[in-house]
Design a protein around this motif. Structure first.
Motif, PDB file in Angstrom:
ATOM      1  N   ALA A 187       0.840  -1.210   0.000  1.00 12.48           N
ATOM      2  CA  ALA A 187       0.000   0.000   0.000  1.00 12.48           C
ATOM      3  C   ALA A 187       0.871   1.254   0.000  1.00 12.48           C
ATOM      4  O   ALA A 187       0.565   2.233  -0.683  1.00 12.48           O
ATOM      5  CB  ALA A 187      -0.929  -0.005   1.215  1.00 12.48           C
ATOM      6  N   ALA A 188       1.968   1.226   0.742  1.00 10.51           N
ATOM      7  CA  ALA A 188       2.870   2.386   0.787  1.00 10.51           C
ATOM      8  C   ALA A 188       3.412   2.701  -0.606  1.00 10.51           C
ATOM      9  O   ALA A 188       3.493   3.861  -1.004  1.00 10.51           O
ATOM     10  CB  ALA A 188       4.018   2.137   1.758  1.00 10.51           C
ATOM     11  N   ILE A 215       3.798   8.237  -3.863  1.00 11.82           N
ATOM     12  CA  ILE A 215       4.468   8.968  -2.785  1.00 11.82           C
ATOM     13  C   ILE A 215       5.830   8.358  -2.473  1.00 11.82           C
ATOM     14  O   ILE A 215       6.847   9.035  -2.487  1.00 11.82           O
ATOM     15  CB  ILE A 215       3.589   8.998  -1.519  1.00 11.82           C
ATOM     16  CG1 ILE A 215       2.393   9.917  -1.741  1.00 11.82           C
ATOM     17  CG2 ILE A 215       4.387   9.444  -0.303  1.00 11.82           C
ATOM     18  CD1 ILE A 215       1.387   9.909  -0.610  1.00 11.82           C
ATOM     19  N   VAL A 216       5.855   7.076  -2.157  1.00 20.49           N
ATOM     20  CA  VAL A 216       7.109   6.444  -1.766  1.00 20.49           C
ATOM     21  C   VAL A 216       7.940   6.075  -2.983  1.00 20.49           C
ATOM     22  O   VAL A 216       9.091   6.478  -3.112  1.00 20.49           O
ATOM     23  CB  VAL A 216       6.841   5.198  -0.889  1.00 20.49           C
ATOM     24  CG1 VAL A 216       8.111   4.394  -0.658  1.00 20.49           C
ATOM     25  CG2 VAL A 216       6.245   5.622   0.450  1.00 20.49           C
ATOM     26  N   SER A 217       7.362   5.327  -3.891  1.00 22.33           N
ATOM     27  CA  SER A 217       8.132   4.753  -4.986  1.00 22.33           C
ATOM     28  C   SER A 217       8.730   5.775  -5.939  1.00 22.33           C
ATOM     29  O   SER A 217       9.833   5.594  -6.415  1.00 22.33           O
ATOM     30  CB  SER A 217       7.261   3.783  -5.784  1.00 22.33           C
ATOM     31  OG  SER A 217       6.812   2.757  -4.950  1.00 22.33           O
ATOM     32  N   ASP A 218       8.004   6.823  -6.244  1.00 23.23           N
ATOM     33  CA  ASP A 218       8.496   7.784  -7.231  1.00 23.23           C
ATOM     34  C   ASP A 218       9.168   8.993  -6.589  1.00 23.23           C
ATOM     35  O   ASP A 218      10.340   9.247  -6.808  1.00 23.23           O
ATOM     36  CB  ASP A 218       7.343   8.284  -8.125  1.00 23.23           C
ATOM     37  CG  ASP A 218       6.739   7.188  -8.972  1.00 23.23           C
ATOM     38  OD1 ASP A 218       7.438   6.206  -9.265  1.00 23.23           O
ATOM     39  OD2 ASP A 218       5.557   7.310  -9.330  1.00 23.23           O
ATOM     40  N   ALA A 223      -2.588   8.516   4.539  1.00 24.22           N
ATOM     41  CA  ALA A 223      -2.995   8.071   3.202  1.00 24.22           C
ATOM     42  C   ALA A 223      -2.605   6.615   2.971  1.00 24.22           C
ATOM     43  O   ALA A 223      -3.388   5.835   2.415  1.00 24.22           O
ATOM     44  CB  ALA A 223      -2.373   8.975   2.138  1.00 24.22           C
ATOM     45  N   ILE A 224      -1.420   6.246   3.394  1.00 24.73           N
ATOM     46  CA  ILE A 224      -0.973   4.859   3.251  1.00 24.73           C
ATOM     47  C   ILE A 224      -1.863   3.939   4.084  1.00 24.73           C
ATOM     48  O   ILE A 224      -2.284   2.872   3.628  1.00 24.73           O
ATOM     49  CB  ILE A 224       0.510   4.713   3.638  1.00 24.73           C
ATOM     50  CG1 ILE A 224       1.399   5.467   2.642  1.00 24.73           C
ATOM     51  CG2 ILE A 224       0.912   3.243   3.736  1.00 24.73           C
ATOM     52  CD1 ILE A 224       2.833   5.671   3.106  1.00 24.73           C
ATOM     53  N   GLU A 242      -4.149  11.069  -2.748  1.00 21.76           N
ATOM     54  CA  GLU A 242      -4.650  10.426  -1.535  1.00 21.76           C
ATOM     55  C   GLU A 242      -4.148  11.122  -0.271  1.00 21.76           C
ATOM     56  O   GLU A 242      -4.634  10.835   0.824  1.00 21.76           O
ATOM     57  CB  GLU A 242      -4.227   8.955  -1.519  1.00 21.76           C
ATOM     58  CG  GLU A 242      -4.854   8.141  -2.635  1.00 21.76           C
ATOM     59  CD  GLU A 242      -4.278   6.753  -2.716  1.00 21.76           C
ATOM     60  OE1 GLU A 242      -4.705   5.891  -1.923  1.00 21.76           O
ATOM     61  OE2 GLU A 242      -3.392   6.535  -3.569  1.00 21.76           O
ATOM     62  N   ALA A 243      -3.187  12.004  -0.409  1.00 22.79           N
ATOM     63  CA  ALA A 243      -2.620  12.734   0.731  1.00 22.79           C
ATOM     64  C   ALA A 243      -2.647  14.233   0.409  1.00 22.79           C
ATOM     65  O   ALA A 243      -1.607  14.845   0.151  1.00 22.79           O
ATOM     66  CB  ALA A 243      -1.196  12.265   0.999  1.00 22.79           C
ATOM     67  N   PRO A 244      -3.841  14.843   0.413  1.00 20.23           N
ATOM     68  CA  PRO A 244      -3.954  16.229  -0.071  1.00 20.23           C
ATOM     69  C   PRO A 244      -3.109  17.243   0.699  1.00 20.23           C
ATOM     70  O   PRO A 244      -2.545  18.146   0.094  1.00 20.23           O
ATOM     71  CB  PRO A 244      -5.440  16.546   0.043  1.00 20.23           C
ATOM     72  CG  PRO A 244      -6.051  15.441   0.818  1.00 20.23           C
ATOM     73  CD  PRO A 244      -5.120  14.276   0.803  1.00 20.23           C
TER      74      PRO A 244
END
Length: 178
Positions: free
Chosen positions: A36-37, A65-68, A166-167, A44-46
């Motif tokens: 999910a992370a 968010i995390v991967s990119d 968000a995660i 999803e995390a405004p």
């Protein structure tokens, strides 16, 4: 918790001058939560998206968010399934980044004028945590960074909590029925 492995962040950067930790309870296995992370996107995390947008970073809707995004900030260090670790080394002023891998520099470099930076996202013991550690190799660099840290820390904390929420929301939506 007993039986849990030490985080890779703790191993690579056991000491720090600046540290920020945020955590939120998230049920599920480490694999589920970390999946999910890696899938959570900026929309999803405004709050995080708004705060990061101020920096001019690319936070388009399809970006993760995390991967990119976090990957662009430094080098990903391989870890177990329960942790995503990003590490960076910055030269201060006219000091160039020393040669070597980021992991080597984090553990071995003591050249003055260097900032060693580590940030992870980890799920262990039912908690999703993000921790940032920064170590300056000399007092002058530490003092210079302290002023910057004073101004960004509050916004950084809001960004991290927004990301974690968000995660968590995605992990709960995608959780298999038990």
């Amino acid at each position: 918790m007993p039986g849990e492995r030490e985080s890779e962040l703790q191993r690579l950067l056991p000491q720090w001058h600046f540290r920020e930790v945020h955590r939120i309870a998230v049920p599920g296995t480490a694999a589920e939560v970390m999946r999910a992370a890696h899938a959570t996107t900026w929309p999803e995390a405004p709050l995080a998206r708004a705060l990061i947008a101020i920096t001019g970073a690319d936070i388009s809707a399809e970006r993760r968010i995390v991967s990119d995004f976090l990957r662009e900030m430094g080098e990903v260090i391989p870890t177990g399934d329960d942790e995503f670790l990003l590490a960076a080394v910055q030269g201060s002023g006219d000091v160039a980044r020393p040669p070597g891998t980021v992991a080597e520099i984090l553990t071995e470099c003591d050249q003055p004028g260097i900032l060693k930076i580590g940030m992870n996202v980890r799920h262990a013991g039912g908690l999703l945590t993000t921790e940032t550690r920064i170590l300056a190799t000399d007092e002058r660099t530490r003092r210079r960074f302290a002023l910057y840290w004073l101004f960004i820390r509050f916004g950084s904390g809001l960004t991290r909590m927004s990301m974690l929420r968000a995660i968590r929301a995605r992990a709960l939506r995608e959780a298999p029925t038990r």
